[in-house]
Design a protein around this motif. Structure first.
Motif, PDB file in Angstrom:
ATOM      1  N   ALA A   1     -64.071  24.542 -12.529  1.00  0.00           N
ATOM      2  CA  ALA A   1     -64.975  23.570 -11.916  1.00  0.00           C
ATOM      3  C   ALA A   1     -65.778  24.203 -10.780  1.00  0.00           C
ATOM      4  N   ILE A   2     -65.131  24.986  -9.930  1.00  0.00           N
ATOM      5  CA  ILE A   2     -65.830  25.656  -8.825  1.00  0.00           C
ATOM      6  C   ILE A   2     -66.849  26.649  -9.376  1.00  0.00           C
ATOM      7  N   GLN A   3     -66.476  27.388 -10.416  1.00  0.00           N
ATOM      8  CA  GLN A   3     -67.389  28.357 -10.996  1.00  0.00           C
ATOM      9  C   GLN A   3     -68.607  27.677 -11.614  1.00  0.00           C
ATOM     10  N   GLN A   4     -68.434  26.524 -12.240  1.00  0.00           N
ATOM     11  CA  GLN A   4     -69.555  25.819 -12.857  1.00  0.00           C
ATOM     12  C   GLN A   4     -70.460  25.160 -11.818  1.00  0.00           C
ATOM     13  N   ILE A   5     -69.875  24.561 -10.791  1.00  0.00           N
ATOM     14  CA  ILE A   5     -70.677  23.833  -9.805  1.00  0.00           C
ATOM     15  C   ILE A   5     -71.464  24.787  -8.913  1.00  0.00           C
ATOM     16  N   PHE A   6     -70.803  25.822  -8.394  1.00  0.00           N
ATOM     17  CA  PHE A   6     -71.434  26.692  -7.397  1.00  0.00           C
ATOM     18  C   PHE A   6     -71.927  28.022  -7.952  1.00  0.00           C
ATOM     19  N   LYS A   7     -71.669  28.327  -9.223  1.00  0.00           N
ATOM     20  CA  LYS A   7     -72.114  29.574  -9.864  1.00  0.00           C
ATOM     21  C   LYS A   7     -71.607  30.805  -9.109  1.00  0.00           C
ATOM     22  N   VAL A   8     -70.305  30.851  -8.841  1.00  0.00           N
ATOM     23  CA  VAL A   8     -69.651  31.965  -8.166  1.00  0.00           C
ATOM     24  C   VAL A   8     -68.443  32.386  -8.997  1.00  0.00           C
ATOM     25  N   LYS A   9     -67.817  33.494  -8.597  1.00  0.00           N
ATOM     26  CA  LYS A   9     -66.614  33.962  -9.273  1.00  0.00           C
ATOM     27  C   LYS A   9     -65.411  33.724  -8.368  1.00  0.00           C
ATOM     28  N   VAL A  10     -64.408  33.048  -8.882  1.00  0.00           N
ATOM     29  CA  VAL A  10     -63.199  32.704  -8.134  1.00  0.00           C
ATOM     30  C   VAL A  10     -62.095  33.678  -8.509  1.00  0.00           C
ATOM     31  N   THR A  11     -61.407  34.226  -7.497  1.00  0.00           N
ATOM     32  CA  THR A  11     -60.300  35.140  -7.776  1.00  0.00           C
ATOM     33  C   THR A  11     -58.965  34.415  -7.781  1.00  0.00           C
ATOM     34  N   THR A  12     -58.690  33.581  -6.766  1.00  0.00           N
ATOM     35  CA  THR A  12     -57.408  32.879  -6.721  1.00  0.00           C
ATOM     36  C   THR A  12     -57.609  31.427  -6.313  1.00  0.00           C
ATOM     37  N   VAL A  13     -56.673  30.604  -6.731  1.00  0.00           N
ATOM     38  CA  VAL A  13     -56.630  29.191  -6.345  1.00  0.00           C
ATOM     39  C   VAL A  13     -55.199  28.864  -5.960  1.00  0.00           C
ATOM     40  N   ASN A  14     -55.016  28.350  -4.750  1.00  0.00           N
ATOM     41  CA  ASN A  14     -53.709  27.875  -4.298  1.00  0.00           C
ATOM     42  C   ASN A  14     -53.823  26.376  -4.059  1.00  0.00           C
ATOM     43  N   THR A  15     -52.836  25.619  -4.523  1.00  0.00           N
ATOM     44  CA  THR A  15     -52.887  24.169  -4.377  1.00  0.00           C
ATOM     45  C   THR A  15     -51.646  23.673  -3.662  1.00  0.00           C
ATOM     46  N   LEU A  16     -51.789  22.516  -3.025  1.00  0.00           N
ATOM     47  CA  LEU A  16     -50.628  21.840  -2.474  1.00  0.00           C
ATOM     48  C   LEU A  16     -50.895  20.349  -2.418  1.00  0.00           C
ATOM     49  N   ARG A  17     -49.822  19.600  -2.555  1.00  0.00           N
ATOM     50  CA  ARG A  17     -49.914  18.140  -2.512  1.00  0.00           C
ATOM     51  C   ARG A  17     -49.585  17.670  -1.108  1.00  0.00           C
ATOM     52  N   MET A  18     -50.471  16.856  -0.559  1.00  0.00           N
ATOM     53  CA  MET A  18     -50.256  16.291   0.765  1.00  0.00           C
ATOM     54  C   MET A  18     -49.532  14.965   0.571  1.00  0.00           C
ATOM     55  N   PRO A  19     -48.349  14.819   1.141  1.00  0.00           N
ATOM     56  CA  PRO A  19     -47.553  13.614   0.899  1.00  0.00           C
ATOM     57  C   PRO A  19     -48.138  12.383   1.590  1.00  0.00           C
ATOM     58  N   ALA A  20     -47.753  11.226   1.103  1.00  0.00           N
ATOM     59  CA  ALA A  20     -48.146   9.966   1.729  1.00  0.00           C
ATOM     60  C   ALA A  20     -47.410   9.825   3.054  1.00  0.00           C
ATOM     61  N   LYS A  21     -48.126   9.309   4.064  1.00  0.00           N
ATOM     62  CA  LYS A  21     -47.517   9.144   5.384  1.00  0.00           C
ATOM     63  C   LYS A  21     -47.379   7.658   5.701  1.00  0.00           C
ATOM     64  N   PRO A  22     -46.303   7.269   6.376  1.00  0.00           N
ATOM     65  CA  PRO A  22     -46.183   5.858   6.771  1.00  0.00           C
ATOM     66  C   PRO A  22     -47.157   5.530   7.897  1.00  0.00           C
ATOM     67  N   LYS A  23     -47.836   4.401   7.780  1.00  0.00           N
ATOM     68  CA  LYS A  23     -48.785   3.942   8.799  1.00  0.00           C
ATOM     69  C   LYS A  23     -48.491   2.487   9.113  1.00  0.00           C
ATOM     70  N   ARG A  24     -48.816   2.092  10.353  1.00  0.00           N
ATOM     71  CA  ARG A  24     -48.634   0.699  10.784  1.00  0.00           C
ATOM     72  C   ARG A  24     -49.945   0.187  11.350  1.00  0.00           C
ATOM     73  N   TYR A  25     -50.197  -1.071  11.128  1.00  0.00           N
ATOM     74  CA  TYR A  25     -51.312  -1.763  11.752  1.00  0.00           C
ATOM     75  C   TYR A  25     -50.761  -3.111  12.210  1.00  0.00           C
ATOM     76  N   GLY A  26     -50.385  -3.161  13.486  1.00  0.00           N
ATOM     77  CA  GLY A  26     -49.735  -4.372  13.981  1.00  0.00           C
ATOM     78  C   GLY A  26     -48.370  -4.518  13.353  1.00  0.00           C
ATOM     79  N   LYS A  27     -48.106  -5.689  12.812  1.00  0.00           N
ATOM     80  CA  LYS A  27     -46.802  -5.894  12.178  1.00  0.00           C
ATOM     81  C   LYS A  27     -46.778  -5.473  10.712  1.00  0.00           C
ATOM     82  N   HIS A  28     -47.914  -5.098  10.178  1.00  0.00           N
ATOM     83  CA  HIS A  28     -47.993  -4.671   8.779  1.00  0.00           C
ATOM     84  C   HIS A  28     -47.768  -3.167   8.691  1.00  0.00           C
TER      85      HIS A  28
END
Length: 96
Positions: free
Chosen positions: A42-69
């Motif tokens: 996808a990066i190579q098609q969109i930006f017309k460049v050559k990619v050597t490596t791709v590293n990925t990670l999943r960012m976990p869901a975080k607990p949030k509060r808004y008042g009592k919710h």
């Protein structure tokens, strides 16, 4: 094959990722179901460049509060993309 613009959602621009740009390393938010090969193509098609490596990670869901919710933020995935030495820098990031 999926549409490349559905795989790459948006770039992530912070102070730390700005330092990575000097080494031709860029950070993107990507689709949770995308694998490294799909991200690379996808990066190579969109930006017309050559990619050597791709590293990925999943960012976990975080607990949030808004008042009592309470709830959780969405889980998301980010990809660190390293371009080859002979590739041009991405025009998208030149103004940063």
């Amino acid at each position: 094959m999926k549409n490349p613009r559905d795989i790459i959602k948006r770039p992530i621009i912070t102070e730390q990722t700005s330092d990575f740009m000097a080494n031709k390393k860029y950070v993107f938010e990507v689709d949770l179901r995308a694998n490294k090969t799909e991200i690379k193509l996808a990066i190579q098609q969109i930006f017309k460049v050559k990619v050597t490596t791709v590293n990925t990670l999943r960012m976990p869901a975080k607990p949030k509060r808004y008042g009592k919710h309470s709830g959780y933020t969405s889980e998301w995935k980010k990809a660190y993309v390293q371009l080859s030495a002979d590739s041009n820098e991405l025009e998208f990031f030149e103004s940063v």
